[in-house]
Scaffold this active site. Structure first.
Site, PDB file in Angstrom:
ATOM      1  N   TYR A 159       0.828  -1.200   0.000  1.00 49.23           N
ATOM      2  CA  TYR A 159       0.000   0.000   0.000  1.00 49.23           C
ATOM      3  C   TYR A 159       0.863   1.250   0.000  1.00 49.23           C
ATOM      4  O   TYR A 159       0.649   2.180  -0.800  1.00 49.23           O
ATOM      5  CB  TYR A 159      -0.921  -0.015   1.218  1.00 49.23           C
ATOM      6  CG  TYR A 159      -1.793   1.205   1.348  1.00 49.23           C
ATOM      7  CD1 TYR A 159      -2.863   1.408   0.480  1.00 49.23           C
ATOM      8  CD2 TYR A 159      -1.555   2.149   2.337  1.00 49.23           C
ATOM      9  CE1 TYR A 159      -3.671   2.537   0.597  1.00 49.23           C
ATOM     10  CE2 TYR A 159      -2.355   3.272   2.470  1.00 49.23           C
ATOM     11  CZ  TYR A 159      -3.416   3.460   1.590  1.00 49.23           C
ATOM     12  OH  TYR A 159      -4.198   4.574   1.715  1.00 49.23           O
ATOM     13  N   LYS A 178       1.234   4.105  -3.093  1.00 48.63           N
ATOM     14  CA  LYS A 178       0.878   5.507  -2.914  1.00 48.63           C
ATOM     15  C   LYS A 178       2.071   6.432  -3.146  1.00 48.63           C
ATOM     16  O   LYS A 178       1.917   7.563  -3.638  1.00 48.63           O
ATOM     17  CB  LYS A 178       0.288   5.715  -1.512  1.00 48.63           C
ATOM     18  CG  LYS A 178      -1.057   5.026  -1.308  1.00 48.63           C
ATOM     19  CD  LYS A 178      -2.117   5.567  -2.254  1.00 48.63           C
ATOM     20  CE  LYS A 178      -3.488   5.011  -1.973  1.00 48.63           C
ATOM     21  NZ  LYS A 178      -4.543   5.623  -2.797  1.00 48.63           N
TER      22      LYS A 178
END
Length: 279
Positions: free
Chosen positions: A177, A181
């Site tokens: 994750y 990002k």
């Protein structure tokens, strides 16, 4: 490209999205739905896009009735170039333009079994997360930019990053994750640089922890993994504003970014973090 003359515009005119067409992915619930709501309230015709077509259709009906603009619900798979291109082309054809595209579709660890140590982190979970979050943002941005350039009206592309990029989150399972990002922040800068001469602005929203349905599930699982009884309360205590974010906190920033209030900004990461990055 000639700059728009906005010097005589009123505040109402600067924030208005009247007559513009906007697509929001991941808008069936949570932050995406809140963003779609603010765009509709500001006068835009909105396409609520989500992998869950039923949720998209339900949200579209509710927003259309509430604000009196045209809101369409569409199923889309952001990992599929064909699905994304078809959506962008159909929106441009239906409304005669495509002005705003906000990428809110994303995944992150939610179930206990997804909070895995780096040494054992599954390749398939790494690939799934980067494909949805990073590749999905690229495919959507590319498809939106193609339609915007073809129409010649410029436009705005909005991506979504996270404060996790700037500080270690303190628990396992976030490697994919966080990496996805971080990549989105760099993608946003490239979009701004390459598309700016064609009148297209690009931003990355940077929320802190926001109280959504998905985040609630994430924190319940996290509380079991880490043995913390009230993770929402503990996180809120550490924030300078002493609260977590709400979906509309992020939606208001997304409205600013899409409107002419931000006409001379691009390539920016816009924190909506309650001061988290100060501490």
């Amino acid at each position: 490209m000639t700059a728009p003359d906005l010097g005589e515009a009123t505040i109402g005119q600067l924030i208005s999205l009247d007559g513009r067409a906007a697509v929001v992915t991941g808008a069936g619930q949570g932050i995406g739905r809140a963003v779609a709501r603010r765009y509709a309230e500001a006068g835009a015709n909105v396409v609520v896009a989500d992998l869950n077509g039923e949720a998209a259709a339900e949200a579209a009906t509710q927003l259309s009735e509430q604000f009196g603009v045209e809101v369409l619900g569409r199923a889309v798979d952001v990992t599929s170039r064909e699905s994304v291109r078809e959506l962008a082309a159909s929106v441009a054809a239906h409304f005669g333009r495509l002005d705003i595209w906000a990428n809110l579709a994303a995944v992150y660890p939610m179930r206990e079994e997804q909070f895995v140590d780096l040494l054992d982190f599954p390749l398939e979970e790494w690939e799934r997360t980067l494909t949805i979050n990073l590749t999905g943002s690229f495919l959507c941005s590319q498809a939106a930019a193609r339609e915007m350039v073809a129409a010649g009206n410029g436009g705005v592309i909005i991506n979504t990053t996270t404060t996790v990029v700037d500080r270690y989150p303190g628990h396992i399972g976030m490697v994919a994750y966080s990496a996805s990002k971080g990549g989105i922040e760099q993608l946003t800068k490239i979009l701004a640089g390459e598309l700016g001469p064609r009148g297209i602005r690009a931003y990355a929203l940077k929320p802190t922890v926001v109280a959504t349905e998905g985040m609630a599930e994430h924190l319940v699982s996290l509380s079991r993994v880490m043995g913390v009884e009230e993770p929402f309360a503990e996180l809120a205590k550490a924030m300078p504003l002493r609260r977590l974010g709400l979906p509309d906190d992020i939606a208001r920033v997304a409205l600013f970014a899409a409107s002419d209030l931000s006409a001379f900004m691009t390539g920016c990461v816009l924190p909506a973090d309650g001061g988290e990055l100060l501490v």
